[in-house]
Write an enzyme that holds these catalytic residues in place. Structure first.
Site, short mmCIF file in Angstrom:
data_model
loop_
_atom_site.label_atom_id
_atom_site.label_comp_id
_atom_site.label_asym_id
_atom_site.label_seq_id
_atom_site.Cartn_x
_atom_site.Cartn_y
_atom_site.Cartn_z
N GLY A 88 13.97 -1.59 15.08
CA GLY A 88 14.56 -0.85 13.97
C GLY A 88 14.36 -1.59 12.66
O GLY A 88 13.30 -1.50 12.03
N CYS A 141 25.71 5.39 19.11
CA CYS A 141 25.88 5.28 17.66
C CYS A 141 27.29 4.75 17.32
O CYS A 141 28.28 5.25 17.83
CB CYS A 141 25.69 6.66 17.03
SG CYS A 141 26.03 6.68 15.27
C1 LIG Z 1 21.17 2.69 8.74
C2 LIG Z 1 20.97 2.82 10.23
C3 LIG Z 1 20.84 4.08 10.80
C4 LIG Z 1 20.67 4.22 12.19
N1 LIG Z 1 20.50 5.47 12.74
C5 LIG Z 1 20.37 5.60 14.09
C6 LIG Z 1 20.20 6.88 14.72
O1 LIG Z 1 20.14 7.93 14.07
N2 LIG Z 1 20.11 6.91 16.07
C7 LIG Z 1 20.15 5.77 16.84
O2 LIG Z 1 20.05 5.83 18.07
N3 LIG Z 1 20.29 4.56 16.27
C8 LIG Z 1 20.38 4.45 14.94
N4 LIG Z 1 20.50 3.21 14.38
C9 LIG Z 1 20.42 2.02 15.27
C10 LIG Z 1 18.98 1.53 15.43
O3 LIG Z 1 18.19 2.48 16.08
C11 LIG Z 1 18.98 0.23 16.26
O4 LIG Z 1 19.57 0.49 17.50
C12 LIG Z 1 19.76 -0.89 15.58
O5 LIG Z 1 19.43 -0.99 14.22
C13 LIG Z 1 19.50 -2.22 16.27
O6 LIG Z 1 18.13 -2.51 16.33
P1 LIG Z 1 17.39 -3.44 15.24
O7 LIG Z 1 18.10 -4.76 15.24
O8 LIG Z 1 15.97 -3.52 15.72
O9 LIG Z 1 17.54 -2.77 13.92
C14 LIG Z 1 20.64 3.06 13.01
C15 LIG Z 1 20.74 1.79 12.41
C16 LIG Z 1 20.91 1.66 11.05
C17 LIG Z 1 21.02 0.28 10.46
#
Ligand SMILES: Cc1cc2nc3c(=O)[nH]c(=O)nc-3n(C[C@H](O)[C@H](O)[C@H](O)COP(=O)(O)O)c2cc1C
Length: 308
Positions: A220, A96
């Protein structure tokens, strides 16, 4: 494509029990939904985080509880609390980038910490009936920080290691570092899941093709913006845009009904429901997307949604 595991990423403020339940009803379940991170507050687990996890578990959804921690003490509290609540699969968040967490030594601040990684090894060994996975970034500022601990990660009993190939300093900007991802993919002795910027079935197919032997993909923001994505990948066929939007309207109206029944007051419902559109600009078009963002009252919100 179909033998890849397709996971719904944890996204704090978005992927709660209602989202997981309604998503699985409308589109069929993901191979697993990861809860947003659960942490220790005042020496114990936050009750509403545990309730959010157990609601999905009791509903029979494939849900994995994710924990974030800065030391063995916190990790032990989390593992004991969650196994008592019935968790048999737990994901360790070591990626994170939120400054509030990294400044306290959690999330991405842990990836280069050998002592903590050894502690993690000891802690998880005390829970032999639990399946563990881990989610990492490359590091805080350097894309090589993971190298400090990969030998220990390789000796952990992990079902998989999810890698989001950015450093914490990037937050969610810039582009994923695919060279660094390839290095981890090559050096990892545990199954690897790719996560980052997957928005279309073609993105998923390209990643699958580039990394034979990948365990799975995690989605995500791409899935929040296009909730049919996993279904499209699984079926090997892209849904027509019109149908995608129609299904998405159904999905959002179910979320809306759920939160309207649950929450008190227009502003609470609005502040919960509006963020679900945050990543959907491409799907619904700029004008409705902007109107939803700007809507400060329920009638304005509803008329903005009606323009989609
Ligand atoms: C607003 C927000 C909250 C997130 N909360 C978490 C979380 O609680 N735990 C986690 O492992 N990743 C969290 N992430 C990261 C996502 O799980 C993911 O790794 C990241 O968005 C990249 O993937 P994507 O491009 O498919 O979104 C969060 C991302 C965003 C934008």
């Amino acid at each position: 494509m179909t033998d890849l595991k397709l996971f719904c990423a944890p996204v704090q403020g978005h992927t709660d029990h209602a989202y997981r339940m309604i998503h699985s009803e409308v589109y069929g379940p993901a191979d697993a939904y990861f809860t947003p991170f659960i942490r220790v507050e005042k020496g114990e687990l936050r009750r509403r985080d545990v309730a959010d996890f157990t609601a999905s578990r009791e509903a029979g959804l494939p849900v994995v509880a994710q924990v974030i921690f800065r030391d063995a003490d916190e990790l032990n509290i989390l593992l004991s609390g969650l196994t008592a609540a019935g968790a048999d699969e737990i994901d360790l968040n070591m990626g994170c980038p939120f400054p509030l967490q990294t400044a306290r030594g959690r999330g991405a601040a842990t990836i280069g910490n050998r002592k903590l990684m050894e502690d993690v090894k000891r802690c998880v060994a005390a829970f032999p009936d639990v399946r563990f996975s881990m989610k990492i970034r490359l590091g805080m500022t350097s894309p090589d920080e993971w190298r400090e601990t990969i030998d220990i990660i390789n000796r952990l009993p992990l079902t998989h290691l999810t890698v989001h190939p950015r450093v914490a300093r990037q937050q969610y900007g810039g582009t994923p570092d695919m060279d660094a991802f390839r290095s981890i993919f090559t050096e990892a002795r545990v199954p690897v899941v790719y996560n980052g910027d997957l928005r279309t079935p073609a993105d998923a197919a390209d990643t699958d093709g580039a990394f034979p032997g990948l365990e799975g993909l995690m989605f995500g923001r791409g899935l929040l913006g296009r909730p049919s994505l996993l279904q499209e990948i699984r079926e090997g066929e892209e849904m027509a845009h019109e149908e995608r939007v129609e299904r998405m309207m159904d999905f959002h109206s179910r979320l809306f009904d759920h939160y309207s029944a649950l929450l008190c007051g227009e502003s609470q419902v609005l502040s919960k429901i509006k963020p679900f559109w945050e990543y959907a600009e491409e799907e619904i078009g700029r004008k409705p997307w902007k109107a939803i963002r700007k809507a400060g009252t329920m009638p304005k919100y509803l008329s903005a949604v009606a323009t989609i």
